[in-house]
Design an enzyme around this catalytic site. Structure first.
Site, mmCIF file in Angstrom:
data_model
loop_
_atom_site.group_PDB
_atom_site.id
_atom_site.type_symbol
_atom_site.label_atom_id
_atom_site.label_comp_id
_atom_site.label_asym_id
_atom_site.label_seq_id
_atom_site.Cartn_x
_atom_site.Cartn_y
_atom_site.Cartn_z
ATOM 1 C CG ASP A 599 -2.040 -0.947 1.172
ATOM 2 O OD1 ASP A 599 -2.349 -1.386 0.054
ATOM 3 O OD2 ASP A 599 -2.626 -1.266 2.213
ATOM 4 C CG HIS A 694 -13.777 7.289 4.142
ATOM 5 N ND1 HIS A 694 -13.341 7.206 2.836
ATOM 6 C CD2 HIS A 694 -12.695 7.060 4.917
ATOM 7 C CE1 HIS A 694 -12.044 6.949 2.835
ATOM 8 N NE2 HIS A 694 -11.628 6.859 4.080
#
Length: 753
Positions: A599, A694
């Protein structure tokens, strides 16, 4: 000319993350709005008092935010997207939460606003949305209410207000396109009204933040400053406040403004104080940002004294933090597990306030004895064996170009990977983490506190990994993950297993909304004493015939999301981490893990603020990733993940990473980000995020299909993956199952044509 000190802002969340707990309790319906508001009042009062007790002269007011200070400014100006408005046109705290989260205890759920990084920090702001012909008016009086609060407590205050041009710069036009700078004249009357209200309250100075002035702004934006500040002058004294970089390139614009003072970041900027003094109008106050608001290191105050002493007595002078202390943990004194030597190297927000008091006193008196005493530990650190590892330095010096090259080009690797994995079209996967349930957090906490032995802890983690594999198989995902139950944080976990890092117990800083992170601190040369992720990846892979991804956090992200050393370059730290993680890739591969995700969500946010400085950063950032990944064989598929990114201006560098698959966050921007990949003709595989993790809202199958079809118009379908925007650790299992089921169904529908 007595020198005063001040801070540009203070951490909001509370030493024990009281704000986070109050927010989440309110969102869950477990507490009332009044109880939430009471926690805010209590925190503000405590933080003002703590700064005052530490020796701060002028206290910031307006730095507190319920979610984000840019969002607070948007509400102040009446800038509420239509989908989040109350039916009666009123604005309340739930309006603010709906913009930030997509839902609140009242009102209808709707897509949350876009979120992105605040300049080059790890803090996020909610992007203001602009539509043609919109109206602005003062609708949210939080700043004025908090000024009244602080004045009632007897404090000497300096309100903090995000400036109009920076606020516009940070926003985005939605719908029909137009120049957002054209809205400036519509928002200035609201700013005038706010300044008039502050003047009525007897306020002398207002800190008006214009960090956009450290950027390489288009000329039209620079030209807008003079008429804007002509309109704002006269009611109170304005401290034009910049941070994160120097101001010298834009100083001609700045010195023409009708303001009474300028704050400059003398930590991250390269401005020379004496030159600044010469160029600023003689009646201006200079606020010198000498104490680093973005790091945890104790300042060498003798050095800071020398940096500023030549202009003492020559103009009005304040000493300050370089930027808001929002980016620093609150209080070092509660850290009981750091050994004395290491602890003596640090200063958190309250200690930085103390540093400002020491510096102010020395500059006013000329007596520097206290500065020398304070600075002794940080000077002694330069020779500590905790800092230097000759083996790491030797390995770093021996790196060659070959160390950052995969054995073969992508086309050759892709063929080997197709033969090995035999994945269907539109392969589905997730980004890595699954919900961090109360059970998982309790398990880790009990182990950390010594209430659980290692065997029982490992048994518990193994069970959560087993459950994650079962859930994914049931959902029909193609490439699985182990769920990261053993990881508290994607950076902290790696830091805990690498030499050269230390950790705090309460070193929390706000990332966005209620999300807080506890960044590791790089104190010395970085190395890997033992494998980190191999055991759990191997265990997860043993439970399924489907490929399980090994999950690593990349070197640039570990660097960007940690507090770095200040005695070596960021490039050096990144490459040390890359070498450590290169060994991890080799060990995962040897354990039979065929897909490894590295990542790098922070690659773009690490960019210097000035474009002229980008190339050097991108060169070593890309090289660090490649050093990390290049050890992999052809049939090992390397993935990377990025979020919150505008890619178009760094596409060369993203392609240069040479990852086999890149997954990106695109759902909040409605796949706009794929334009960059299409125009660049990005050659490798891409997984555009199809839903926003989110927000707790569950996307429909139709919504996901529509996004994927939109993506397929830009990128050939055979190179597309299907995945959420980001990891799922902050979500609950019910919405995670529902969203992933819809995502898998959408992929299956597309396979059927």
């Amino acid at each position: 000319m007595t020198i005063l000190n001040h801070t540009l802002g203070f951490p909001r969340v509370g030493l024990r993350r009281e704000l986070k707990k109050a927010q989440e309790s309110y969102w869950a319906g477990n507490s009332t709005r009044e109880e939430l508001l009471a926690v805010g009042r209590e925190l503000r009062a405590r933080h003002w008092d703590q700064q005052k007790q530490a020796g701060i002269d002028l206290l910031p007011v307006g730095d507190f935010a319920w979610y984000d200070h840019v969002l607070t400014t948007s509400l102040l100006l009446g800038n509420v997207p239509a989908r989040h408005q109350n039916k009666d046109g009123s604005v309340d705290i739930d309006t603010l939460f709906r913009i930030g989260r997509g839902r609140a205890p009242t009102g209808e759920p709707a897509a949350a606003a876009e979120m992105t990084k605040w300049f080059n920090t790890n803090y996020h702001y909610m992007v203001p949305e602009f539509v043609k012909g919109q109206q602005f008016k003062l609708t949210w009086t939080q700043l004025l209410d908090e000024v009244d609060e602080a004045l009632a407590l007897g404090h000497k205050v300096k309100p903090v207000l995000l400036g109009p041009i920076t606020w516009l710069w940070l926003g985005k036009v939605k719908g029909e396109q137009f120049d957002r700078l054209s809205l400036l004249n519509d928002i200035l009357p609201v700013y005038q009204q706010v300044l008039a209200e502050l003047a009525k309250r007897g306020i002398e100075w207002v800190q008006i933040d214009e960090p956009a002035l450290v950027l390489e702004l288009p000329q039209a934006w620079l030209d807008a400053y003079k008429p804007a500040y002509d309109a704002l002058q006269g009611q109170v004294k304005l401290l034009l406040t910049t941070y994160f970089e120097g101001v010298t390139p834009n100083l001609d614009t700045i010195t023409a403004l009708p303001v009474q003072g300028l704050h400059v970041d003398l930590v991250h900027g390269k401005d020379d104080v004496v030159e600044l003094h010469k160029r600023l109008p003689s009646d201006w106050l200079l606020s010198a940002g000498l104490i680093n608001g973005r790091n945890v290191w104790r300042a060498d105050l003798t050095e800071k004294y020398v940096q500023i002493k030549d202009i003492v007595g020559k103009r009005d002078l304040w000493v300050a933090s370089s930027c808001s202390l929002l980016h620093s943990p609150i209080d070092l004194s509660v850290e009981t597990r750091l050994d004395a030597e290491v602890k003596s190297w640090f200063a958190f927000a309250l200690q930085k306030c103390h540093e400002l008091a020491l510096l102010r006193d020395a500059l006013n008196s000329g007596d520097t004895a206290a500065l020398a005493e304070w600075s002794a530990p940080i000077q002694a650190r330069r020779h500590s064996t905790r800092v230097h590892n000759p083996a790491v330095e030797k390995r770093l010096a021996a790196i060659t170009a070959q160390d950052s090259q995969r054995a073969n080009v992508y086309e050759v690797r892709a063929e080997a990977q197709r033969a090995r994995f035999k994945l269907p079209a539109w392969p589905t996967t997730t980004i890595g983490s699954f919900p961090q349930t109360t059970e998982i957090r309790t398990l880790r906490l009990d182990f950390k506190k010594g209430n659980l032995d290692a065997n029982n802890y490992r048994t518990g983690i193994a069970e959560h990994i087993r459950q994650a594999i079962v859930e994914q198989e049931r959902l029909g995902l193609d490439v699985l993950v182990h769920g990261e139950a053993e990881r508290n944080d994607m950076v902290e976990y790696f830091g805990e297993h690498l030499d050269g890092f230390v950790f705090t117990q309460n070193g929390w800083v706000q990332s966005y909304g209620s999300r807080c992170v506890k960044p590791p601190i790089v104190i010395g040369d970085v190395s890997r004493p033992a494998p980190i992720t191999v055991e759990w990846a191997k265990y997860a892979q043993s439970m399924t015939d489907k490929p399980v991804k090994g999950m690593l956090t990349g070197p640039v992200t570990i660097l960007c999301w940690s507090f770095p050393r200040e005695d070596v370059s960021r490039e050096t730290i990144a490459k040390q981490i890359a070498l450590a993680l290169r060994d991890e890739v080799a060990d995962l591969e040897a354990a039979g893990i065929g897909i490894i995700q590295i990542d790098e969500p922070a690659l773009r946010e690490g960019l210097p603020l000035r474009r002229s400085d980008w190339d050097a950063y991108l060169q070593w950032g890309v090289e660090a990733f490649r050093i990390n990944a290049a050890v992999a064989k052809d049939d090992t598929q390397i993935h990377t993940h990025m979020c919150y990114c505008e890619f178009n201006d760094i596409m060369d560098s993203i392609a240069a990473l040479d990852a086999d698959v890149i997954t990106i966050e695109t759902s909040r921007s409605d796949m706009e980000l794929l334009e960059s990949f299409e125009e660049f003709d990005y050659p490798n595989e891409i997984g555009p995020g199809v839903y926003d993790i989110h927000s707790p809202n569950v996307p429909s199958v139709e919504w996901i299909e529509a996004l994927l079809k939109k993506a397929a118009k830009r990128i050939p379908a055979e190179r597309l993956w299907v995945n959420p925007d980001c990891g799922l650790k902050t979500r609950g299992w019910p919405e995670t199952r529902a969203a992933l089921a819809n995502m898998v169904q959408a992929a299956q529908n597309l396979r059927r044509g």
